[in-house]
Motif scaffolding. Structure first.
Motif, PDB file in Angstrom:
ATOM      1  N   TYR A  46      46.379  76.300  65.072  1.00  0.00           N
ATOM      2  CA  TYR A  46      47.084  76.306  63.787  1.00  0.00           C
ATOM      3  C   TYR A  46      46.563  75.141  62.936  1.00  0.00           C
ATOM      4  CZ  TYR A  46      50.192  79.461  66.256  1.00  0.00           C
ATOM      5  OH  TYR A  46      50.691  80.521  66.971  1.00  0.00           O
ATOM      6  N   ASP A  95      53.921  84.921  62.467  1.00  0.00           N
ATOM      7  CA  ASP A  95      52.920  84.069  63.100  1.00  0.00           C
ATOM      8  C   ASP A  95      51.552  84.734  62.953  1.00  0.00           C
ATOM      9  OD1 ASP A  95      51.245  82.701  64.944  1.00  0.00           O
ATOM     10  OD2 ASP A  95      52.958  82.188  66.202  1.00  0.00           O
ATOM     11  N   ASP A 130      53.692  72.199  55.133  1.00  0.00           N
ATOM     12  CA  ASP A 130      53.116  73.336  55.853  1.00  0.00           C
ATOM     13  C   ASP A 130      53.003  73.046  57.344  1.00  0.00           C
ATOM     14  OD1 ASP A 130      52.919  74.866  53.581  1.00  0.00           O
ATOM     15  OD2 ASP A 130      50.798  74.417  53.221  1.00  0.00           O
ATOM     16  N   GLN A 134      55.017  75.285  60.453  1.00  0.00           N
ATOM     17  CA  GLN A 134      54.365  75.954  61.579  1.00  0.00           C
ATOM     18  C   GLN A 134      55.080  75.692  62.905  1.00  0.00           C
ATOM     19  OE1 GLN A 134      50.235  74.764  61.481  1.00  0.00           O
ATOM     20  NE2 GLN A 134      49.714  76.294  59.939  1.00  0.00           N
ATOM     21  N   TYR A 137      57.359  78.643  64.303  1.00  0.00           N
ATOM     22  CA  TYR A 137      56.903  79.892  64.899  1.00  0.00           C
ATOM     23  C   TYR A 137      57.529  80.029  66.288  1.00  0.00           C
ATOM     24  CZ  TYR A 137      53.228  80.156  61.302  1.00  0.00           C
ATOM     25  OH  TYR A 137      52.532  80.226  60.121  1.00  0.00           O
TER      26      TYR A 137
END
Length: 295
Positions: A46, A95, A130, A134, A137
């Protein structure tokens, strides 16, 4: 245990028999925080764009049949150690790396008595919005007993975050972290004595799964590697997933569950810090020294 590259005169620093090999142009799995990859699992990395640069936020290895990641790995450095944003609570995103057919969802984490526990904590990734999003997820989420998640484990995470954020003060150049739950040792036939936030008692069946089919680890772990110039030291923690841990733990309470990286590898079956040159990996993993760390 602390180990300096300068002390290696008799062995080849370039030798690394167990390193991950990059796949085409994807070199994310060669980062020092990434364990040796299991080809039977799903590898996912990621990234975020921060100040016009691509930053590797975290990586994980997902085990579809357990609906759970084997580990999540990330690094604190001069960028990722920054504390700039608040928790986003960005649940229920798609995701981009895990197929929806095998990833758990909100409904699988409801009415089971457990917290939706982060592996890479929300507070581990607060350098940009951001990056924090993440962490929500579901591949990064584990069913955790509420008192464990909100007390002992949270305080241990805060201790490691202090070490990671000391990179901003020059204590370390980088701190590499791997976190997860023992999918080879699940919490079986468990019924909690304290209700979760949903008013339910947490339970598992004889195989160690929740009522919705999520694996519940019997232990959670962290493996930490600190780098300063050409010097490394490492420590790990293997903590029982229990209601009975201290609610306001001290450094002594954390040290009860401190182990060497080698010991953690024996217990989990995971090869941590495999991308280090073998001569360094062998030394830093065989023991730990509590005095190497600021508690």
């Amino acid at each position: 245990m602390e180990y300096a590259i300068a002390g290696t005169k008799d062995r080849d620093l370039s030798e690394n028999e167990n390193a991950n090999q990059p796949q085409s142009d994807n070199v994310s799995m060669t980062a020092l925080e990434v364990p040796f990859l299991n080809p039977d699992h799903t590898y996912a990395d990621y990234f975020v764009t921060y100040k016009d640069k691509q930053v590797q936020n975290f990586v994980l290895e997902y085990v579809p049949e357990k609906k759970h990641s084997a580990w999540v790995a990330f690094c604190f450095d001069s960028v990722t150690s920054q504390d700039n944003v608040k928790r986003t609570d960005a649940w229920n995103q798609d995701d981009p790396n895990i197929d929806n057919s095998v990833e758990p969802n909100e409904s699988m984490h409801k009415s089971d008595g457990y917290d939706k526990g982060h592996l890479c904590a929300s507070e581990d990734r607060v350098y940009c919005e951001d990056a924090n999003k993440q962490t929500f997820y579901y591949a990064n989420i584990s069913p955790q007993i509420a008192s464990f998640n909100q007390k002992y484990w949270m305080y241990l995470e805060q201790q490691v975050q202090k070490w990671g954020r000391s990179t901003r003060e020059g204590t370390y150049d980088k701190v590499y972290v791997v976190k997860g739950g023992t999918l080879n040792k699940l919490l079986t036939n468990f019924t909690g004595t304290m209700k979760g936030g949903d008013g339910k008692y947490p339970e598992t069946d004889a195989e160690g799964f929740t009522i919705h089919g999520l694996a519940v680890p019997a232990y959670y772990y962290m493996a930490i590697l600190a780098e300063k110039g050409d010097t490394y030291h490492a420590i790990a923690f293997l903590v029982p997933h229990s209601e009975l841990l201290p609610q306001k733990p001290t450094a002594d309470d954390f040290q009860v569950y401190a182990v060497s990286i080698d010991k953690l590898e024996q217990e989990t079956g995971i090869d941590f810090f495999c991308n280090l040159p073998d001569v360094i990996e062998d030394e830093v993993e065989k023991a730990y020294n509590k005095a190497d760390w600021a508690w």
